[in-house]
Motif scaffolding. Structure first.
Motif, short mmCIF file in Angstrom:
data_model
loop_
_atom_site.label_atom_id
_atom_site.label_comp_id
_atom_site.label_asym_id
_atom_site.label_seq_id
_atom_site.Cartn_x
_atom_site.Cartn_y
_atom_site.Cartn_z
N UNK A 233 0.91 -1.00 0.25
CA UNK A 233 0.20 -0.19 -0.06
C UNK A 233 0.84 1.30 0.00
N UNK A 234 0.93 2.03 -1.12
CA UNK A 234 1.64 3.28 -1.13
C UNK A 234 0.87 4.41 -1.13
N UNK A 235 -0.20 4.45 -0.46
CA UNK A 235 -0.92 5.65 -0.52
C UNK A 235 -0.43 6.81 0.03
N UNK A 236 0.37 6.47 1.24
CA UNK A 236 1.09 7.57 1.82
C UNK A 236 1.93 8.42 0.96
N UNK A 237 2.75 7.55 0.16
CA UNK A 237 3.81 8.21 -0.81
C UNK A 237 2.91 9.06 -1.88
N UNK A 425 5.74 1.33 2.78
CA UNK A 425 4.51 1.46 3.25
C UNK A 425 4.64 2.23 4.60
N UNK A 426 5.82 2.50 5.18
CA UNK A 426 6.06 3.25 6.42
C UNK A 426 6.24 4.63 5.99
N UNK A 427 6.38 5.22 4.86
CA UNK A 427 6.86 6.33 4.62
C UNK A 427 5.80 7.43 5.29
N UNK A 428 6.66 8.41 5.77
CA UNK A 428 6.03 9.38 6.69
C UNK A 428 5.40 10.25 5.63
N UNK A 429 3.65 10.57 5.61
CA UNK A 429 3.22 11.48 4.99
C UNK A 429 3.28 13.04 5.24
N UNK A 430 3.96 13.18 6.57
CA UNK A 430 4.07 14.31 7.17
C UNK A 430 5.73 15.06 6.89
N UNK A 431 6.28 14.23 6.05
CA UNK A 431 7.78 14.48 5.87
C UNK A 431 7.96 15.72 5.29
N UNK A 432 9.13 16.52 5.74
CA UNK A 432 9.38 18.03 5.27
C UNK A 432 10.20 17.76 4.15
N UNK A 433 10.19 18.64 3.30
CA UNK A 433 11.25 18.65 2.16
C UNK A 433 12.32 19.64 2.26
#
Length: 433
Positions: A233-237, A425-433
């Motif tokens: 599931x790559x929804x967060x990405x 799948x554990x990708x942080x959807x709040x990750x800063x760029x």
């Protein structure tokens, strides 16, 4: 008279030889520093070789289609001969003056060592040996009898590079010399290809396509391929990228694709499972310290090439994005440099780019595994929330890992693949760029 030797340049970390494609200058022609005087090719890329100085090309030591080791002198330039190239007669004199005796002796010795092999090239498919096969045979001190005994898999039984390498890999001892030997014939006769005149057409493979074909056959001959699959599931990405891609482009001047995210996840997984980042050398396993991730990339011609993100584990997402975009642009413009395509230790192939759900990729030798990334598709999925199980629209994709079962068993292959999936799948959807 100042003589400058032109040597076959280094073409990349793993490249030991190159084939001369075409001389753009002939003996007696004036040349200028940095002017391209010949084109060469390796099994990965074509390159142009510039003149190291101004002068006159007084000697050419190798002809087109000859395979030459890196560092070998391929031509001689008379750096003081610029003025002597005014007339054809003067050009001839320059060539005569500059042709040293050792060259003639070298040619004689070379002719003698190659005569037996070249004598097979009479136009008969069963006897023809390519310059590359002859080069490998000479380097490995193979006799004519040994070469003739190799089962060729090319058209009409021709011996290919993959055939001779496979033979050397399994060679226990040299065959005894004998007056005459012929390649063993296969008991299988493929059915004839039906050709309809006026409807069907024949398209000759270009040089790169022939090398790709040989490399694929060699890989299948060398590695027992096993492929494992998972769905993630790559929804967060997807959501994160859609939110920040415009800001990322405005802030850094770089497009944000999915590839650097995939490369980042692969590098992290390799750190945890380093035995996937290896090569096989006989009965030894070479464990690579550097994590160099190759990206299988389609060229405008339709051929395939693998540019390399070096030391992927040492780069942040911005660094990976810059590197990936640079390599992709160079590939599209046929501008990849030799050091940008050699030395990968693990390869990824984004088959989803072409709409494929999943794939069973062939290992990029001498690596032991390759990851295929399928298309990202939205569909209803059952997910677990604080309120219990719910049906939601999620972005899903398949990952498939082909691995060499000689050194990668199901536990290692499956564990590594699952680790890549977990990272994505554990990708942080709040990750800063």
């Amino acid at each position: 008279m100042s003589i400058v030797e032109l040597k076959m340049p280094k073409m990349g970390e793993s490249i030991s030889e190159a084939t001369i494609l075409n001389w753009l200058k002939k003996v007696g022609d004036p040349v200028e520093e940095d002017e391209t005087i010949l084109e060469v090719a390796t099994d990965k890329v074509d390159s142009e070789v510039p003149a190291p100085c101004n002068g006159v090309l007084s000697e050419i030591r190798f002809e087109p289609n000859e395979v030459v080791e890196i560092g070998t002198v391929i031509a001689v330039i008379d750096a003081d001969g610029e003025a002597t190239a005014k007339t054809p007669s003067e050009k001839i004199e320059v060539a005569k003056i500059e042709a040293p005796k050792p060259k003639a002796q070298t040619a004689a010795v070379k002719s003698e060592t190659e005569r037996e092999f070249r004598s097979l090239n009479t136009g008969d498919n069963d006897g023809f040996l390519s310059p590359l096969v002859i080069s490998i045979a000479k380097k490995e001190n193979l006799s004519i009898e040994e070469v003739q005994s190799i089962q060729g898999t090319g058209e009409g039984g021709r011996i290919r590079k993959s055939d001779i390498i496979l033979y050397l890999k399994n060679r226990k001892y040299p065959l005894p010399s004998r007056p005459q030997a012929t390649a063993p014939k296969s008991s299988y006769n493929p059915p004839p290809i039906q050709f309809t005149e006026g409807k069907d057409r024949i398209v000759e493979m270009d040089r790169m396509r022939k090398m790709i074909a040989d490399h694929m056959v060699y890989s299948k001959h060398t590695s027992p391929h096993v492929t494992s699959y998972i769905e993630i599931d790559v929804t967060n990405i997807v959501n994160w990228r859609n939110t920040v891609k415009n800001e990322f482009l405005e802030k850094y001047g770089e497009k944000l694709t999915y590839t650097p995210i995939f490369v980042e996840a692969v590098a992290k997984a390799i750190k945890e499972y380093p035995m996937i980042n290896v090569s096989v050398d006989g009965d030894k396993i070479v464990v690579h310290d550097d994590i160099n991730v190759g990206m299988a990339t389609a060229l405008p011609s339709g051929n395939l090439i693998v540019p390399v993100v070096r030391n992927a584990d040492e780069k942040n997402l911005l660094g990976l994005a810059k590197n990936v975009n640079h390599l992709a642009n160079n590939a599209r413009n046929n501008a990849l440099k030799p050091d940008e395509i050699g030395g990968s230790t693990f390869t990824i192939s984004n088959v989803g780019t072409f709409g494929s759900l999943m794939g069973t990729p062939i290992i990029n030798q001498p690596e032991v595994a390759i990851l295929a990334l399928g298309i990202i598709k939205k569909r209803p999925e059952v997910i677990t929330t604080e309120k219990g199980d719910e049906i939601a629209i999620r972005s899903m994709m398949y990952l498939s890992l082909s691995f060499d079962h000689r050194v990668v068993d199901g536990f290692l292959g499956g564990s590594f693949l699952r680790k890549v999936g977990d990272e994505l799948e554990a990708f942080d959807s709040n990750r800063k760029i």
